[in-house]
Design a protein around this motif. Structure first.
Motif, PDB file in Angstrom:
ATOM      1  N   TYR A 191      -5.373 -26.540  -2.142  1.00  0.00           N
ATOM      2  CA  TYR A 191      -5.853 -27.748  -2.797  1.00  0.00           C
ATOM      3  C   TYR A 191      -7.365 -27.897  -2.640  1.00  0.00           C
ATOM      4  N   PHE A 192      -7.868 -27.579  -1.446  1.00  0.00           N
ATOM      5  CA  PHE A 192      -9.312 -27.618  -1.241  1.00  0.00           C
ATOM      6  C   PHE A 192      -9.998 -26.617  -2.172  1.00  0.00           C
ATOM      7  N   GLY A 193      -9.399 -25.443  -2.319  1.00  0.00           N
ATOM      8  CA  GLY A 193      -9.941 -24.446  -3.225  1.00  0.00           C
ATOM      9  C   GLY A 193      -9.955 -24.932  -4.663  1.00  0.00           C
ATOM     10  N   ASP A 194      -8.871 -25.577  -5.095  1.00  0.00           N
ATOM     11  CA  ASP A 194      -8.819 -26.162  -6.444  1.00  0.00           C
ATOM     12  C   ASP A 194      -9.969 -27.139  -6.662  1.00  0.00           C
ATOM     13  N   ALA A 195     -10.184 -27.997  -5.655  1.00  0.00           N
ATOM     14  CA  ALA A 195     -11.256 -28.986  -5.772  1.00  0.00           C
ATOM     15  C   ALA A 195     -12.616 -28.304  -5.921  1.00  0.00           C
ATOM     16  N   CYS A 196     -12.857 -27.260  -5.137  1.00  0.00           N
ATOM     17  CA  CYS A 196     -14.125 -26.530  -5.227  1.00  0.00           C
ATOM     18  C   CYS A 196     -14.294 -25.894  -6.603  1.00  0.00           C
ATOM     19  N   VAL A 197     -13.226 -25.362  -7.147  1.00  0.00           N
ATOM     20  CA  VAL A 197     -13.289 -24.743  -8.472  1.00  0.00           C
ATOM     21  C   VAL A 197     -13.799 -25.747  -9.506  1.00  0.00           C
ATOM     22  N   TRP A 198     -13.242 -26.949  -9.488  1.00  0.00           N
ATOM     23  CA  TRP A 198     -13.608 -27.922 -10.517  1.00  0.00           C
ATOM     24  C   TRP A 198     -14.928 -28.624 -10.221  1.00  0.00           C
ATOM     25  N   VAL A 199     -15.288 -28.737  -8.965  1.00  0.00           N
ATOM     26  CA  VAL A 199     -16.638 -29.225  -8.644  1.00  0.00           C
ATOM     27  C   VAL A 199     -17.670 -28.208  -9.119  1.00  0.00           C
ATOM     28  N   GLY A 200     -17.383 -26.922  -8.923  1.00  0.00           N
ATOM     29  CA  GLY A 200     -18.291 -25.881  -9.386  1.00  0.00           C
ATOM     30  C   GLY A 200     -18.459 -25.906 -10.895  1.00  0.00           C
ATOM     31  N   ILE A 201     -17.362 -26.052 -11.631  1.00  0.00           N
ATOM     32  CA  ILE A 201     -17.433 -26.126 -13.087  1.00  0.00           C
ATOM     33  C   ILE A 201     -18.220 -27.364 -13.520  1.00  0.00           C
ATOM     34  N   PHE A 202     -18.001 -28.478 -12.827  1.00  0.00           N
ATOM     35  CA  PHE A 202     -18.761 -29.695 -13.139  1.00  0.00           C
ATOM     36  C   PHE A 202     -20.255 -29.482 -12.939  1.00  0.00           C
TER      37      PHE A 202
END
Length: 261
Positions: A191-202
């Motif tokens: 879940y932490f990894g998922d969050a990083c993925v979408w923060v990075g895209i943002f």
């Protein structure tokens, strides 16, 4: 919208929504055939792939090509990896108890709206940085490359965490709780990894106006992962397992931190 052609924006939304709707309809048909609705977990990552592909197609000749290709590749890598992982994890199993509890007592329309409609709407909202970023014509700068690094951290956490959990489940002599590797520092490295993925895209999208306006989309994803249907629902189920409450007491719930004594 400033710096974003309005006609291309709405064309992207229309194409993305149509692709998401078709994908969900196919998923529902498969779910009825196999008699379990947790097949939507496989489709979740693919919904974002649909939006990324739609954004890439419509933004041709409008957005910066480097950003367009990067957003497409990052989303396809993340979404297809997640879909494959969920497919392998659920293979040979029945309905997820969480879905069974969530859908208990609901009619068919309620099931469709709660499982398929809701996730389709959430996916479209969360994926707005893909739509806006693909249509942004300004070249990439420092913040965008920081976003790529954050995305890489997320992919590593997800991939390594999932592999460590798979190895734990395959070990016949495993302990009652997985608390080694990345799971020693956070109860939810995926879940932490998922969050990083979408923060990075943002971050890639937020570099130029009006990309920063997509922050509610990323905030929604992070909230769902850290406090909403992701972590909260899973831990409500896991808390009944021996040793898990002790694990919760000593291990960070989301952001990786050294274990507490």
């Amino acid at each position: 919208m400033s710096n974003i052609p309005a006609d291309a924006f709405f064309d992207t939304l229309a194409l993305a929504a149509a692709a998401v709707l078709v994908t969900l309809a196919i998923t529902y048909a498969v779910a009825k055939k196999v008699h379990r609705h947790n097949v939507i977990d496989v489709t979740w990552g693919l919904l974002f792939c649909c939006v990324a592909i739609a954004s890439f197609i419509v933004s041709a000749g409008e957005g910066d090509d480097t950003r367009r290709w990067l957003l497409l590749a990052m989303t396809l890598v993340w979404g297809s990896r997640l879909a494959w992982h969920m497919a392998m994890r659920s293979r040979g199993h029945g309905e997820d108890p969480r879905y069974a509890q969530l859908l208990e007592g609901r009619g068919e329309l309620g099931v469709v709206m709660m499982v398929y409609g809701l996730q389709g709407v959430i996916a479209l909202i969360v994926a707005m940085p893909l739509v806006v970023g693909s249509l942004t014509s300004e070249p990439m700068g420092v913040l965008a490359y920081v976003g790529v690094l954050v995305w890489l951290v997320g992919i590593v956490f997800e991939t390594v965490g999932d592999r460590q959990m798979a190895a734990y489940k395959a070990d016949p002599d495993r302990g009652p709780v997985m608390d080694s590797g990345l799971w020693r520092f956070t109860r939810h490295p995926n879940y932490f990894g998922d969050a990083c993925v979408w923060v990075g895209i943002f971050l890639i999208t937020a570099e130029h106006w009006p990309g920063v306006l997509t922050i509610p989309s990323t905030a929604l994803m992070v909230y769902l992962l850290a406090f909403g249907s992701g972590k909260r629902v899973l831990e409500r189920h896991m808390a009944e397992r021996p040793g898990y409450r002790d694990y919760m007491a000593r291990t960070s719930g989301f952001f990786p931190l050294p274990p507490r004594r």
